[in-house]
Design a protein around this motif. Sequence first.
Motif, PDB file in Angstrom:
ATOM      1  N   ASP A  93     -50.339  21.068 -48.069  1.00 40.20           N
ATOM      2  CA  ASP A  93     -49.011  20.973 -47.473  1.00 40.20           C
ATOM      3  C   ASP A  93     -48.091  20.144 -48.366  1.00 40.20           C
ATOM      4  O   ASP A  93     -48.472  19.066 -48.833  1.00 40.20           O
ATOM      5  N   ILE A  94     -46.880  20.647 -48.593  1.00 40.30           N
ATOM      6  CA  ILE A  94     -45.872  19.940 -49.370  1.00 40.30           C
ATOM      7  C   ILE A  94     -44.822  19.410 -48.395  1.00 40.30           C
ATOM      8  O   ILE A  94     -44.078  20.177 -47.784  1.00 40.30           O
ATOM      9  N   VAL A  95     -44.787  18.091 -48.229  1.00 38.08           N
ATOM     10  CA  VAL A  95     -43.838  17.451 -47.309  1.00 38.08           C
ATOM     11  C   VAL A  95     -42.542  17.170 -48.052  1.00 38.08           C
ATOM     12  O   VAL A  95     -42.558  16.770 -49.221  1.00 38.08           O
ATOM     13  N   TYR A  96     -41.407  17.377 -47.386  1.00 32.55           N
ATOM     14  CA  TYR A  96     -40.125  17.145 -48.046  1.00 32.55           C
ATOM     15  C   TYR A  96     -39.092  16.687 -47.018  1.00 32.55           C
ATOM     16  O   TYR A  96     -39.342  16.674 -45.810  1.00 32.55           O
ATOM     17  N   GLY A  97     -37.923  16.334 -47.515  1.00 34.25           N
ATOM     18  CA  GLY A  97     -36.825  15.898 -46.663  1.00 34.25           C
ATOM     19  C   GLY A  97     -36.607  14.405 -46.756  1.00 34.25           C
ATOM     20  O   GLY A  97     -37.496  13.634 -47.133  1.00 34.25           O
ATOM     21  N   ARG A  98     -35.400  13.977 -46.407  1.00 32.33           N
ATOM     22  CA  ARG A  98     -35.061  12.552 -46.462  1.00 32.33           C
ATOM     23  C   ARG A  98     -35.977  11.726 -45.569  1.00 32.33           C
ATOM     24  O   ARG A  98     -36.332  10.595 -45.884  1.00 32.33           O
ATOM     25  N   TYR A  99     -36.359  12.304 -44.437  1.00 32.69           N
ATOM     26  CA  TYR A  99     -37.236  11.590 -43.496  1.00 32.69           C
ATOM     27  C   TYR A  99     -38.568  12.326 -43.320  1.00 32.69           C
ATOM     28  O   TYR A  99     -39.203  12.234 -42.278  1.00 32.69           O
ATOM     29  N   ASP A 100     -38.964  13.065 -44.354  1.00 26.88           N
ATOM     30  CA  ASP A 100     -40.219  13.818 -44.328  1.00 26.88           C
ATOM     31  C   ASP A 100     -40.275  14.755 -43.120  1.00 26.88           C
ATOM     32  O   ASP A 100     -41.331  14.939 -42.512  1.00 26.88           O
ATOM     33  N   GLU A 101     -39.117  15.356 -42.810  1.00 22.56           N
ATOM     34  CA  GLU A 101     -39.072  16.208 -41.622  1.00 22.56           C
ATOM     35  C   GLU A 101     -39.472  17.653 -41.895  1.00 22.56           C
ATOM     36  O   GLU A 101     -39.656  18.436 -40.965  1.00 22.56           O
ATOM     37  N   GLY A 102     -39.629  18.030 -43.169  1.00 19.27           N
ATOM     38  CA  GLY A 102     -39.976  19.408 -43.494  1.00 19.27           C
ATOM     39  C   GLY A 102     -41.333  19.502 -44.158  1.00 19.27           C
ATOM     40  O   GLY A 102     -41.869  18.515 -44.682  1.00 19.27           O
ATOM     41  N   VAL A 103     -41.902  20.692 -44.144  1.00 21.91           N
ATOM     42  CA  VAL A 103     -43.200  20.896 -44.785  1.00 21.91           C
ATOM     43  C   VAL A 103     -43.333  22.350 -45.219  1.00 21.91           C
ATOM     44  O   VAL A 103     -42.945  23.270 -44.496  1.00 21.91           O
ATOM     45  N   VAL A 104     -43.826  22.543 -46.439  1.00 26.84           N
ATOM     46  CA  VAL A 104     -44.209  23.863 -46.928  1.00 26.84           C
ATOM     47  C   VAL A 104     -45.713  23.964 -46.732  1.00 26.84           C
ATOM     48  O   VAL A 104     -46.484  23.259 -47.389  1.00 26.84           O
ATOM     49  N   LEU A 114     -37.594  26.020 -53.138  1.00 29.46           N
ATOM     50  CA  LEU A 114     -36.927  24.911 -53.811  1.00 29.46           C
ATOM     51  C   LEU A 114     -37.601  23.589 -53.492  1.00 29.46           C
ATOM     52  O   LEU A 114     -37.863  22.773 -54.390  1.00 29.46           O
ATOM     53  N   TRP A 115     -37.915  23.361 -52.226  1.00 30.39           N
ATOM     54  CA  TRP A 115     -38.568  22.108 -51.857  1.00 30.39           C
ATOM     55  C   TRP A 115     -40.000  22.048 -52.381  1.00 30.39           C
ATOM     56  O   TRP A 115     -40.505  20.970 -52.702  1.00 30.39           O
ATOM     57  N   ALA A 160     -40.812  23.031 -55.226  1.00 25.85           N
ATOM     58  CA  ALA A 160     -40.684  22.619 -56.621  1.00 25.85           C
ATOM     59  C   ALA A 160     -40.153  21.201 -56.761  1.00 25.85           C
ATOM     60  O   ALA A 160     -40.435  20.539 -57.763  1.00 25.85           O
ATOM     61  N   ARG A 161     -39.412  20.688 -55.772  1.00 28.33           N
ATOM     62  CA  ARG A 161     -38.712  19.418 -55.964  1.00 28.33           C
ATOM     63  C   ARG A 161     -39.341  18.224 -55.255  1.00 28.33           C
ATOM     64  O   ARG A 161     -39.073  17.078 -55.616  1.00 28.33           O
ATOM     65  N   SER A 162     -40.146  18.444 -54.236  1.00 34.70           N
ATOM     66  CA  SER A 162     -40.633  17.330 -53.434  1.00 34.70           C
ATOM     67  C   SER A 162     -41.500  16.378 -54.255  1.00 34.70           C
ATOM     68  O   SER A 162     -42.360  16.794 -55.033  1.00 34.70           O
ATOM     69  N   ARG A 163     -41.253  15.059 -54.055  1.00 41.92           N
ATOM     70  CA  ARG A 163     -42.101  14.033 -54.661  1.00 41.92           C
ATOM     71  C   ARG A 163     -42.861  13.244 -53.598  1.00 41.92           C
ATOM     72  O   ARG A 163     -43.535  12.270 -53.924  1.00 41.92           O
ATOM     73  N   THR A 164     -42.769  13.636 -52.339  1.00 42.13           N
ATOM     74  CA  THR A 164     -43.467  12.936 -51.272  1.00 42.13           C
ATOM     75  C   THR A 164     -44.972  13.082 -51.452  1.00 42.13           C
ATOM     76  O   THR A 164     -45.476  14.193 -51.631  1.00 42.13           O
ATOM     77  N   MET A 165     -45.674  11.962 -51.419  1.00 36.12           N
ATOM     78  CA  MET A 165     -47.139  11.939 -51.622  1.00 36.12           C
ATOM     79  C   MET A 165     -47.519  12.635 -52.923  1.00 36.12           C
ATOM     80  O   MET A 165     -48.541  13.303 -53.025  1.00 36.12           O
ATOM     81  N   SER A 166     -46.680  12.478 -53.915  1.00 40.83           N
ATOM     82  CA  SER A 166     -46.887  13.132 -55.193  1.00 40.83           C
ATOM     83  C   SER A 166     -46.227  12.281 -56.263  1.00 40.83           C
ATOM     84  O   SER A 166     -45.894  11.123 -56.027  1.00 40.83           O
ATOM     85  N   ASP A 167     -46.025  12.850 -57.465  1.00 37.13           N
ATOM     86  CA  ASP A 167     -45.318  12.127 -58.507  1.00 37.13           C
ATOM     87  C   ASP A 167     -44.557  13.119 -59.375  1.00 37.13           C
ATOM     88  O   ASP A 167     -44.594  14.325 -59.159  1.00 37.13           O
ATOM     89  N   PHE A 215     -45.068  14.098 -62.376  1.00 37.98           N
ATOM     90  CA  PHE A 215     -45.865  14.999 -63.207  1.00 37.98           C
ATOM     91  C   PHE A 215     -46.399  16.160 -62.379  1.00 37.98           C
ATOM     92  O   PHE A 215     -46.464  17.293 -62.847  1.00 37.98           O
ATOM     93  N   ASP A 216     -46.769  15.884 -61.138  1.00 38.11           N
ATOM     94  CA  ASP A 216     -47.158  16.954 -60.226  1.00 38.11           C
ATOM     95  C   ASP A 216     -45.982  17.884 -59.996  1.00 38.11           C
ATOM     96  O   ASP A 216     -46.111  19.108 -59.966  1.00 38.11           O
ATOM     97  N   ARG A 217     -44.791  17.316 -59.842  1.00 39.35           N
ATOM     98  CA  ARG A 217     -43.604  18.126 -59.609  1.00 39.35           C
ATOM     99  C   ARG A 217     -43.270  18.972 -60.834  1.00 39.35           C
ATOM    100  O   ARG A 217     -42.857  20.137 -60.709  1.00 39.35           O
ATOM    101  N   MET A 218     -43.420  18.425 -62.036  1.00 38.77           N
ATOM    102  CA  MET A 218     -43.214  19.205 -63.257  1.00 38.77           C
ATOM    103  C   MET A 218     -44.111  20.437 -63.264  1.00 38.77           C
ATOM    104  O   MET A 218     -43.685  21.540 -63.613  1.00 38.77           O
ATOM    105  N   HIS A 219     -45.350  20.238 -62.854  1.00 44.93           N
ATOM    106  CA  HIS A 219     -46.299  21.348 -62.805  1.00 44.93           C
ATOM    107  C   HIS A 219     -45.854  22.410 -61.802  1.00 44.93           C
ATOM    108  O   HIS A 219     -45.862  23.612 -62.093  1.00 44.93           O
ATOM    109  N   ARG A 220     -45.442  21.986 -60.604  1.00 45.61           N
ATOM    110  CA  ARG A 220     -45.021  22.947 -59.587  1.00 45.61           C
ATOM    111  C   ARG A 220     -43.769  23.714 -60.012  1.00 45.61           C
ATOM    112  O   ARG A 220     -43.623  24.890 -59.700  1.00 45.61           O
ATOM    113  N   GLN A 221     -42.872  23.043 -60.723  1.00 46.16           N
ATOM    114  CA  GLN A 221     -41.672  23.736 -61.193  1.00 46.16           C
ATOM    115  C   GLN A 221     -42.025  24.823 -62.192  1.00 46.16           C
ATOM    116  O   GLN A 221     -41.452  25.918 -62.156  1.00 46.16           O
ATOM    117  N   ARG A 222     -42.975  24.547 -63.092  1.00 44.65           N
ATOM    118  CA  ARG A 222     -43.392  25.576 -64.039  1.00 44.65           C
ATOM    119  C   ARG A 222     -44.063  26.732 -63.309  1.00 44.65           C
ATOM    120  O   ARG A 222     -43.888  27.899 -63.663  1.00 44.65           O
TER     121      ARG A 222
END
Length: 509
Positions: A322-333, A346-347, A349-356, A358-365
């Motif tokens: 699960d990829i958590v996103y949002g200003r208050y972690d209200e969304g999830v992929v 988009l989220w 590729a962009r979320s950094r919640t519980m991630s970093d 470098f993980d995000r760079m990988h997801r964007q690719r």
Amino acid sequence: MVTPGLARRKGAAPATRRSGPARGAVALIAWVALSAVLPGAAHLRAGRRRTGLTLLGAYLTTVVCVAGVAAGADAGLAGRALGWLSQISLVFVACSVAWFWLVVRSYAVLRPAALPRSGQILTGLVAGVLAVAVAVPFAVAARYVSLSKRTLDAIFTTPGGGGPAGAAGAGPEDPWAGRDRVNVLLLGGDWGADRIGMRTDSINVASVDVRTGRAVLLGLPRNLEHVRFPPGSPMAVRFPFGFRLPEYRPGWREDLLFSVWQYADDHPELFGGHRHMGAQVLKETVGYILGLRIDWYALVNIWGLAKMIDALGGIVLTVDRDIVYGRYDEGVVRAGTRRLDGTEALWYARSRTMSDDFDRMHRQRCLLGALLGQADPATVLTRFTQIAAATRRILSTDVPRPMLEHLVPLAWKVKHAGVTSLQFVPPLVNTAYPDWDRIRLLTARAIRDSLHAQASPPATPSNGFPAGPRRLRHHHSPSPAPVPSVPPSPGTPSPIGDGCGAPGTATAR
């Protein structure tokens, strides 16, 4: 007295008279339809042999010529065709008008006036519909070609841009001006009408051998600190010991690689009053870091990428957690393989919640790879207008328009030669205290190794992308960590698959 047989014979005559015009109308429409696919057929049927043979001969000659060109077509021809879009559009318009006229004229030469009034009306309507039906595909093709030209003209710069084409000695025989490589800076940014400034969140350089098409994708982390600038440049004069700014809040900094573009744009006084220097400064900076000359850049608006995905009808991604996103972690992929709309992708590729980062760079690719893999021709054609409109909004580049003629065949070579990837992420480099000499050494080694590499299918690389604690949007400088000047196991370029799963999918790590 009338016998039954005579009555039947007398009744048969009106039936024959009724069926004769019907058969004539059907035959007329059949000949008109045949003329739509075999010009001249109706004229031959009407006895106009000279006109019919002329039309048929011209059509068959054209078909043979087009088939010959198609059989010998290659990426070079496709590239040159990008310079002929205006002429190609006019050809399609001419074909649309010619085929419409051909159907109407074929109907006229078959003398529909010999039919009764009802037959004339019916056949005229059918012929009119047929004339429109054969003309519309050419008109649609002309519109698509014209729209493509406007899109390319809006995105790509006018002649005289930088890069090999602008170098001394460049010409049609050698568009690369004697150079054996071109280097393109590939960026993912987040500018928009509702956002202040622009950060280059994704920073990669594609270094391509122009003879073989073998390429290396070199990835730099957005949070690289103490960035050095080319000696003698205005930025190097301002920051002789590396890019360093005061903290605008305790522990919060903006003096990282991703903000070089915006800083240059915000300080035109450094460049003699010249504005919009961000792209040029970042090209020079990244080139200096890697020890390469950057020819051009291409910037994709990450926020606008959602519109492109929606225009394609969504994208299929395989997400392993699960990829958590949002200003208050209200969304999830949610994890799993399914079709995501633009916002969800988009989220992802962009979320950094519980991630970093470098993980995000990988997801964007992974997302970009899946987008390219799933943009099939049928989908592109059916949604061409929406895709063209989205493309104009999300892509910016300084590639000169005439260079497309040469870049298209080069891209074809890259596709068949294979691409390797080297990402300068921990533990390969320490982003807080980078070893610049080591980065240049590994870059040179990766390029040298790519010249001897064989094309291979995507595979999972040996270098993982370590997960880490949640990162704030504005980077907080990490504590320094010692890194040996020469790694025990030097970074080795990996196939570009980067563990994104099967073709057309992406896997989060």
